[in-house]
Design a protein around this motif. Sequence first.
Motif, mmCIF file in Angstrom:
data_model
loop_
_atom_site.group_PDB
_atom_site.id
_atom_site.type_symbol
_atom_site.label_atom_id
_atom_site.label_comp_id
_atom_site.label_asym_id
_atom_site.label_seq_id
_atom_site.Cartn_x
_atom_site.Cartn_y
_atom_site.Cartn_z
ATOM 1 N N LYS A 1 0.831 -1.207 0.000
ATOM 2 C CA LYS A 1 0.000 0.000 0.000
ATOM 3 C C LYS A 1 0.864 1.255 0.000
ATOM 4 C CE LYS A 1 -4.056 -2.070 2.193
ATOM 5 N NZ LYS A 1 -4.886 -2.171 3.414
ATOM 6 N N ILE A 2 1.996 1.202 0.724
ATOM 7 C CA ILE A 2 2.906 2.357 0.707
ATOM 8 C C ILE A 2 3.435 2.575 -0.711
ATOM 9 C CG2 ILE A 2 5.145 3.183 1.528
ATOM 10 C CD1 ILE A 2 4.559 1.820 4.200
ATOM 11 N N ARG B 1 1.855 1.830 -3.489
ATOM 12 C CA ARG B 1 0.784 2.426 -4.289
ATOM 13 C C ARG B 1 0.536 3.881 -3.911
ATOM 14 N NH1 ARG B 1 -1.814 -2.530 -3.100
ATOM 15 N NH2 ARG B 1 -3.382 -1.479 -1.811
ATOM 16 N N LEU B 2 0.830 4.200 -2.642
ATOM 17 C CA LEU B 2 0.615 5.561 -2.162
ATOM 18 C C LEU B 2 1.488 6.567 -2.908
ATOM 19 C CD1 LEU B 2 -0.916 7.204 0.036
ATOM 20 C CD2 LEU B 2 1.056 6.837 1.521
ATOM 21 N N LYS B 3 2.640 6.128 -3.407
ATOM 22 C CA LYS B 3 3.578 7.032 -4.062
ATOM 23 C C LYS B 3 3.025 7.602 -5.367
ATOM 24 C CE LYS B 3 7.614 4.641 -2.140
ATOM 25 N NZ LYS B 3 8.837 3.859 -2.449
ATOM 26 N N VAL B 4 2.128 6.872 -6.043
ATOM 27 C CA VAL B 4 1.628 7.325 -7.349
ATOM 28 C C VAL B 4 0.125 7.552 -7.336
ATOM 29 C CG1 VAL B 4 3.483 6.214 -8.640
ATOM 30 C CG2 VAL B 4 1.431 4.910 -8.079
ATOM 31 N N ALA B 5 -0.487 7.478 -6.143
ATOM 32 C CA ALA B 5 -1.944 7.598 -6.054
ATOM 33 C C ALA B 5 -2.357 9.059 -6.143
ATOM 34 C CB ALA B 5 -2.445 6.989 -4.758
ATOM 35 N N ASN B 6 -3.605 9.264 -6.574
ATOM 36 C CA ASN B 6 -4.148 10.616 -6.584
ATOM 37 C C ASN B 6 -4.602 10.996 -5.176
ATOM 38 O OD1 ASN B 6 -6.686 9.376 -6.144
ATOM 39 N ND2 ASN B 6 -6.989 9.163 -8.359
ATOM 40 N N GLU B 7 -5.126 12.208 -5.035
ATOM 41 C CA GLU B 7 -5.454 12.730 -3.704
ATOM 42 C C GLU B 7 -6.475 11.862 -2.987
ATOM 43 O OE1 GLU B 7 -4.896 15.166 -0.536
ATOM 44 O OE2 GLU B 7 -3.857 15.259 -2.463
ATOM 45 N N GLU B 8 -7.522 11.474 -3.713
ATOM 46 C CA GLU B 8 -8.577 10.661 -3.096
ATOM 47 C C GLU B 8 -8.046 9.299 -2.677
ATOM 48 O OE1 GLU B 8 -13.019 8.854 -4.173
ATOM 49 O OE2 GLU B 8 -11.969 10.189 -5.585
ATOM 50 N N ARG C 1 -4.950 8.561 -2.059
ATOM 51 C CA ARG C 1 -3.973 8.723 -0.978
ATOM 52 C C ARG C 1 -4.662 8.768 0.378
ATOM 53 N NH1 ARG C 1 -1.197 12.398 -4.440
ATOM 54 N NH2 ARG C 1 -2.082 14.171 -3.318
ATOM 55 N N ASP C 2 -5.770 9.492 0.454
ATOM 56 C CA ASP C 2 -6.503 9.562 1.717
ATOM 57 C C ASP C 2 -6.993 8.176 2.137
ATOM 58 O OD1 ASP C 2 -6.070 12.270 1.786
ATOM 59 O OD2 ASP C 2 -8.035 12.776 0.918
ATOM 60 N N ARG C 3 -7.552 7.457 1.158
ATOM 61 C CA ARG C 3 -8.074 6.122 1.471
ATOM 62 C C ARG C 3 -6.936 5.182 1.885
ATOM 63 N NH1 ARG C 3 -8.032 1.727 -1.394
ATOM 64 N NH2 ARG C 3 -7.483 2.870 -3.302
ATOM 65 N N LEU C 4 -5.849 5.190 1.139
ATOM 66 C CA LEU C 4 -4.714 4.327 1.468
ATOM 67 C C LEU C 4 -4.104 4.694 2.817
ATOM 68 C CD1 LEU C 4 -2.947 4.086 -2.026
ATOM 69 C CD2 LEU C 4 -4.037 2.216 -0.770
ATOM 70 N N ARG D 1 -5.663 5.971 5.409
ATOM 71 C CA ARG D 1 -6.538 5.429 6.466
ATOM 72 C C ARG D 1 -6.342 3.920 6.613
ATOM 73 N NH1 ARG D 1 -10.203 9.078 4.024
ATOM 74 N NH2 ARG D 1 -11.173 7.364 2.867
ATOM 75 N N GLU D 2 -6.270 3.240 5.493
ATOM 76 C CA GLU D 2 -6.082 1.788 5.555
ATOM 77 C C GLU D 2 -4.734 1.425 6.190
ATOM 78 O OE1 GLU D 2 -6.539 0.214 1.663
ATOM 79 O OE2 GLU D 2 -8.697 0.642 1.539
ATOM 80 N N ILE D 3 -3.697 2.166 5.838
ATOM 81 C CA ILE D 3 -2.371 1.888 6.405
ATOM 82 C C ILE D 3 -2.357 2.130 7.905
ATOM 83 C CG2 ILE D 3 0.031 2.667 6.427
ATOM 84 C CD1 ILE D 3 -0.234 3.149 3.388
ATOM 85 N N GLN D 4 -2.985 3.238 8.348
ATOM 86 C CA GLN D 4 -3.063 3.507 9.787
ATOM 87 C C GLN D 4 -3.803 2.385 10.506
ATOM 88 O OE1 GLN D 4 -1.671 5.768 11.567
ATOM 89 N NE2 GLN D 4 -0.814 7.071 9.963
ATOM 90 N N SER D 5 -4.890 1.920 9.909
ATOM 91 C CA SER D 5 -5.642 0.815 10.504
ATOM 92 C C SER D 5 -4.798 -0.455 10.547
ATOM 93 C CB SER D 5 -6.927 0.570 9.704
ATOM 94 O OG SER D 5 -7.641 -0.536 10.229
ATOM 95 N N ASN D 6 -4.014 -0.683 9.482
ATOM 96 C CA ASN D 6 -3.134 -1.849 9.455
ATOM 97 C C ASN D 6 -2.051 -1.756 10.519
ATOM 98 O OD1 ASN D 6 -3.316 -2.051 5.842
ATOM 99 N ND2 ASN D 6 -4.545 -3.110 7.373
ATOM 100 N N PHE D 7 -1.521 -0.558 10.743
ATOM 101 C CA PHE D 7 -0.519 -0.385 11.797
ATOM 102 C C PHE D 7 -1.113 -0.728 13.169
ATOM 103 C CE2 PHE D 7 2.076 2.686 9.069
ATOM 104 C CZ PHE D 7 3.079 1.761 8.876
ATOM 105 N N ASP D 8 -2.334 -0.253 13.424
ATOM 106 C CA ASP D 8 -2.997 -0.573 14.698
ATOM 107 C C ASP D 8 -3.188 -2.082 14.841
ATOM 108 O OD1 ASP D 8 -3.133 2.118 15.281
ATOM 109 O OD2 ASP D 8 -5.183 2.353 14.531
ATOM 110 N N GLU D 9 -3.600 -2.712 13.752
ATOM 111 C CA GLU D 9 -3.802 -4.167 13.783
ATOM 112 C C GLU D 9 -2.483 -4.892 14.028
ATOM 113 O OE1 GLU D 9 -5.711 -7.710 10.966
ATOM 114 O OE2 GLU D 9 -5.763 -5.613 10.325
ATOM 115 N N ALA D 10 -1.402 -4.397 13.412
ATOM 116 C CA ALA D 10 -0.083 -5.017 13.605
ATOM 117 C C ALA D 10 0.370 -4.875 15.049
ATOM 118 C CB ALA D 10 0.937 -4.378 12.657
ATOM 119 N N ASN D 11 0.126 -3.708 15.649
ATOM 120 C CA ASN D 11 0.487 -3.521 17.066
ATOM 121 C C ASN D 11 -0.292 -4.483 17.956
ATOM 122 O OD1 ASN D 11 2.415 -1.449 16.823
ATOM 123 N ND2 ASN D 11 0.824 0.096 16.597
ATOM 124 N N ASP D 12 -1.584 -4.653 17.671
ATOM 125 C CA ASP D 12 -2.384 -5.597 18.453
ATOM 126 C C ASP D 12 -1.850 -7.026 18.303
ATOM 127 O OD1 ASP D 12 -4.000 -3.529 19.260
ATOM 128 O OD2 ASP D 12 -5.533 -3.878 17.742
#
Length: 208
Positions: free
Chosen positions: A22-23, A25-32, A34-37, A39-50
Amino acid sequence: MATLIQSYEQQYSVLTADITAKIGRLKVANEEDRDRLSREIQSNFDEANDLLEQLELEYRGSGAGSRVAAYRAELQRVKEEYRSVSSNTATYNIDPEEYDDWSGNDQRRKLLDNTERMERSGRNLTEGYRVVLETEQIGAAVLQDLHAQREGIQRSRGRLRETDATLNRSSRLAGSLAVRAMRDRLVLALVLLALGALLCTALYLYVT
């Protein structure tokens, strides 16, 4: 316990590989996107910490060597990469065709690295599981041996009780025989005294 640890480690490896993709894909994503990715990455980080917290608890319960510190260091590296991509606005201007030339290879390399780590973890877990099985077999053999020793001790204790009872009966019999012998000696002594008295009386009468 080992199976649960292996499951958590596999989930963590898949999750970090997904975050890395996802990171990329984030490098070439458009604004919309990027926001979605993001959020998903932040959620994945939380899940990884758990997952790492659960994995650490399982390691503590099993008493085995923990690899959580290495996983946390790896996750921190991925977070730093994400922050670098998020803060670098120029990165978003990369030509998608140019990105396909090198980012895909980079993603494949990272996925291969994660796959290799998963394979190493799987081999280590397999070896640990084999050690656990051997330990379990040794423990079962020791318990069986202890059970046999316990039965032997119980049989020996039973024989000791029987021997003690036999000794008590023998002691009572010996005491009874001793009393009977003393009584017989007393009767014999009385008989001898009576015979002596009769003999003395007979001699006296004969003389007189």
